[in-house]
Write a protein that holds these residues in place. Structure first.
Motif, PDB file in Angstrom:
ATOM      1  N   TRP A 104      -4.548   1.520   0.493  1.00  0.00           N
ATOM      2  CA  TRP A 104      -4.387   2.980   0.047  1.00  0.00           C
ATOM      3  C   TRP A 104      -5.548   3.319  -1.523  1.00  0.00           C
ATOM      4  N   GLY A 105      -5.299   2.719  -1.662  1.00  0.00           N
ATOM      5  CA  GLY A 105      -5.513   2.822  -3.155  1.00  0.00           C
ATOM      6  C   GLY A 105      -4.876   3.785  -3.885  1.00  0.00           C
ATOM      7  N   GLY A 106      -3.624   4.321  -3.051  1.00  0.00           N
ATOM      8  CA  GLY A 106      -2.676   5.216  -4.161  1.00  0.00           C
ATOM      9  C   GLY A 106      -2.014   6.246  -2.771  1.00  0.00           C
ATOM     10  N   LEU A 107      -1.560   7.519  -3.878  1.00  0.00           N
ATOM     11  CA  LEU A 107      -0.184   8.647  -2.838  1.00  0.00           C
ATOM     12  C   LEU A 107      -1.215   9.994  -3.047  1.00  0.00           C
ATOM     13  N   ASP A 108      -0.608  10.647  -2.510  1.00  0.00           N
ATOM     14  CA  ASP A 108      -0.755  11.734  -2.636  1.00  0.00           C
ATOM     15  C   ASP A 108      -0.251  12.518  -2.524  1.00  0.00           C
ATOM     16  N   ILE A 109       1.588  12.549  -2.079  1.00  0.00           N
ATOM     17  CA  ILE A 109       2.059  13.033  -1.954  1.00  0.00           C
ATOM     18  C   ILE A 109       3.671  12.226  -1.676  1.00  0.00           C
ATOM     19  N   LEU A 110       4.096  11.690  -2.758  1.00  0.00           N
ATOM     20  CA  LEU A 110       5.633  10.708  -2.507  1.00  0.00           C
ATOM     21  C   LEU A 110       6.891  11.590  -2.157  1.00  0.00           C
ATOM     22  N   VAL A 111       7.647  11.087  -1.562  1.00  0.00           N
ATOM     23  CA  VAL A 111       9.409  11.945  -0.749  1.00  0.00           C
ATOM     24  C   VAL A 111       9.991  10.963  -1.085  1.00  0.00           C
ATOM     25  N   ASN A 112      10.946  10.902  -2.528  1.00  0.00           N
ATOM     26  CA  ASN A 112      12.085  10.115  -2.622  1.00  0.00           C
ATOM     27  C   ASN A 112      13.122  10.102  -1.503  1.00  0.00           C
TER      28      ASN A 112
END
Length: 265
Positions: free
Chosen positions: A80-88
Motif C-alpha cells: 500500500w505504500g503507507g497507512l491512513d489509520i492505525l489501530v493498535n
C-alpha cells in the motif's frame, strides 16, 4: 457476520487501515466495521486464522518483537505504500497464581512488549509518513484496568495500559500540529469470545447459571450501571468515529467505554 448497526458503505473508501490483533474479539469487529465501510483493511496475528474475510490483508507477525514490527511495516509498504489509520489493538496477559510478587522480570517484560512497546514500535514506523502528509489517525486500545487495577498477577497488565495512556497523550501533542490525531479507547467488560469463556468457567466452577456468572463478574468489577456487558461492535463504532472526519477536533483523549463502571476519574 451480520453487523448490528447501520453504516455508510463508502465512509472509509480509499483509506488504508491496519488493525492489529484483528482475527477475534474487538479486533475482528473493528476489522469488519472498516471493511464494510469501504476501507482497504489489513490485520495481524501471531498465528494464521482458519479463514480470513475476503478483501482483508492478513499479516502473520508478533508485534511484541522488533522482527514482527518490521515484517508488518515491510508488507504494508510493499502492498500500500503507507497507512491512513492505525489501530493498535493487540493486548492481553496471562494470569498466575498469587499476587503481584508472583510476577518475574520476564513476565513484566513480556507484558510490556505486548501491551505498550508493540504500539510504540508501529507508531514509530507509520506516524512520520502520516505527519509528512498532514493527515492520519492513530487509535490505541487500552483497558479500564489502568483505572481499576487489582493487586494480583494482572497488575502488570494494568500498569502497561496506564503507560500506554500516558504515551498516547504525549504522542498526540507532537502529532496534532501535523494533522494526525492520536486517541485511545479503554473498554470495560466487553463480551468477546474470551470473556464468554471466562463466564463459562465461572459458571462451571461455581455451579451457577451463566447469567449469574456474568453478573458475578460484573459485580467484581464494581458493577456496570448500564446493566449489561458491552458488545465488540460498540468498541468498533467508537473506533470508526475517532478515525473519521467527524472526530476532527478530538485529540489526545482516552475514552472509557465501560457502561459506567468507573464512577470517577
Amino acid at each position: 457476520m451480520t453487523y448490528p448497526f447501520s453504516i455508510h458503505s463508502d465512509e472509509f473508501t480509499g483509506k488504508r487501515v491496519l488493525v492489529t490483533g484483528g482475527t477475534k474479539g474487538m479486533g475482528a469487529a473493528m476489522v469488519e466495521r472498516f471493511r464494510i465501510s469501504g476501507a482497504r483493511i489489513a490485520t495481524t496475528a501471531r498465528s494464521e486464522p482458519d479463514d480470513v474475510q475476503e478483501g482483508v490483508l492478513f499479516i502473520k507477525a508478533d508485534i511484541s518483537t522488533s522482527a514482527g514490527t518490521s515484517a508488518i511495516a515491510d508488507r504494508i509498504d510493499r502492498e500500500w505504500g503507507g497507512l491512513d489509520i492505525l489501530v493498535n489493538n493487540v493486548g492481553g496477559t496471562s494470569t498466575k497464581r498469587g499476587d503481584f510478587e508472583a510476577l518475574t522480570d520476564e513476565d513484566w517484560q513480556t507484558i510490556l512488549d505486548v501491551n505498550l512497546l508493540g504500539a510504540v514500535r508501529l507508531d514509530r514506523v507509520f506516524l512520520p509518513d502520516m505527519m509528512a502528509r498532514n493527515a492520519g489517525a492513530i487509535i490505541h486500545i487500552g483497558s479500564v484496568s489502568h483505572l481499576l487495577p487489582f493487586a494480583n498477577s494482572t497488575l502488570a497488565y494494568a500498569a502497561s495500559k496506564a503507560a500506554l495512556r500516558t504515551y498516547s497523550k504525549g504522542l498526540s501533542k507532537v502529532a496534532a500540529p501535523h494533522g494526525v490525531r492520536v486517541n485511545m479507547i479503554s473498554p470495560g467488560f466487553i463480551e468477546t469470545t474470551g470473556a464468554q469463556g471466562m463466564i463459562q468457567d465461572v459458571a462451571r466452577n461455581q455451579a451457577i447459571p451463566e447469567d449469574a456468572a456474568r453478573k458475578l463478574i460484573m459485580d467484581m468489577l464494581g458493577g456496570v450501571p448500564i446493566g449489561r456487558t458491552g458488545m465488540p461492535e460498540e468498541v468498533a463504532e467508537l473506533a470508526a468515529f475517532l478515525a473519521s472526519e467527524r472526530a476532527g477536533f478530538v485529540c489526545g483523549v482516552d475514552y472509557v467505554l465501560d457502561g459506567g463502571t468507573i464512577q470517577t476519574v
